[in-house]
Motif scaffolding. Sequence first.
Motif: not given
Length: 433
Positions: A180-183, A198-206, A243-246, A398-405
């Motif tokens: 769930v996209r965090p706030c 909601p975060t506008a810069r949701l990212d993954y980390e490998l 990333r924006d929260f961070q 640039t960053f993840l959108e809702d529905g991205d997997e």
Amino acid sequence: MSWWTIDATHAPRRTSWVASAQGHGDFPVQNLPFGIFSTEGTYPRAGVAIGDAILDLVACAGEGLLPADVAPLCVGETLNGLMALPAAERGALRHRLSDLLSDQAHRARIEPMLHDAADCTLHLPARIGDYTDFYVGIHHANNIGRQFRPDNPLLPNYKYVPIGYHGRASSVRPSGEPLVRPCGQRKPPEADAPLFGPTARLDYELELGVWIGPGNDLGTPIPIAQAADHIAGFCLLNDWSARDFQAWEYQPLGPFLAKNFHSTISPWVVTPEALAPFRIAQPARPEGDPAPLAYLGDADDQAHGALGLVLEVELTSAAMRDAGLAPLRLSRGPASNMYWTVQQIVTHHASNGCNLQPGDLLGTGTISAPERAGYGSLMELSSGGRESIALPTGETRTFLEDGDEVTLRARGEAVGAVPIGFGACRARVLPAR
């Protein structure tokens, strides 16, 4: 027996009577990872992946097929007991399972204990007492650091101490559970005050995950020469980041809400024994870099402490899935792009007397390559959001959108060895609540 010893369980000529195990991309008989699974109407229980099937260890224990001292540890709903085993006993269990699944003489008795993996639900493999995330991917540290400090990307302590922070164990989830996209709070550069939403810069980390085995008593460090004895296994780990929260919250105390909302792991525990053929030398440090301090220095660890794994990240958008398009590979690179070995991070974690416990989880931090094809996060691939990534549907990211997997994968490859994999580490992004 050393932790990099290759034995009969790794033999390329060894095959399983489970047909789907032959040439399986992840789970041939040379792998045999442990996990917790359930079927409709059954409680979660320990199992072993073999091809497209799962062997029920509770059933095996009930039939007296497992070593007597290990069988009781296979009956619970977590793997914490198995993780606490000394390496020799875990190795004995691996040999027994390899024989049961490769010798036709056992087929009639064992086959009824197999379940089709497609009909099973996989759960967290352990009760995670604590979770710590490190930052040992030096190329990631350089790539991110250059965005903020172009002339001096690494802070002075990086090459002396394995950097880490304590994460949140309660929000670790197995592959397949949506995110769930965090706030939270973020402060855009043009804003006078922070915003909440909601975060506008949701990212993954490998990342790779490291499962702790026997552990240590409070106040008793783990010497580097013994660190491998305290590692029960490995998994893939996606430590999602806002990333924006961070950027707004990380000074002066480091990551908090930007990192604790969800971490996804692959549910199979790949044992150190399974990875023995893929042990490689730790890459040499660049000329001029300091040698590790004595408590982190060990010749065997430097000669065998890195892992010959290939790591990949794939992305699908909702539109891609609707169009039946294949996932887009975002990156591919080696797991050896780590400045510190996993044994060194275990030793450092316990060096002040911190007690590690069976089932604790450590993350390596994002593993990236020096070149773009191997970057381990969107923060790197998009140059901090300044460069878009094209998807085959014409969409951009640039960053993840809702529905991205996002799906992470890992594969051990070595000359003369049967390749093994970790299984998928996957989650789909849902809208904020």
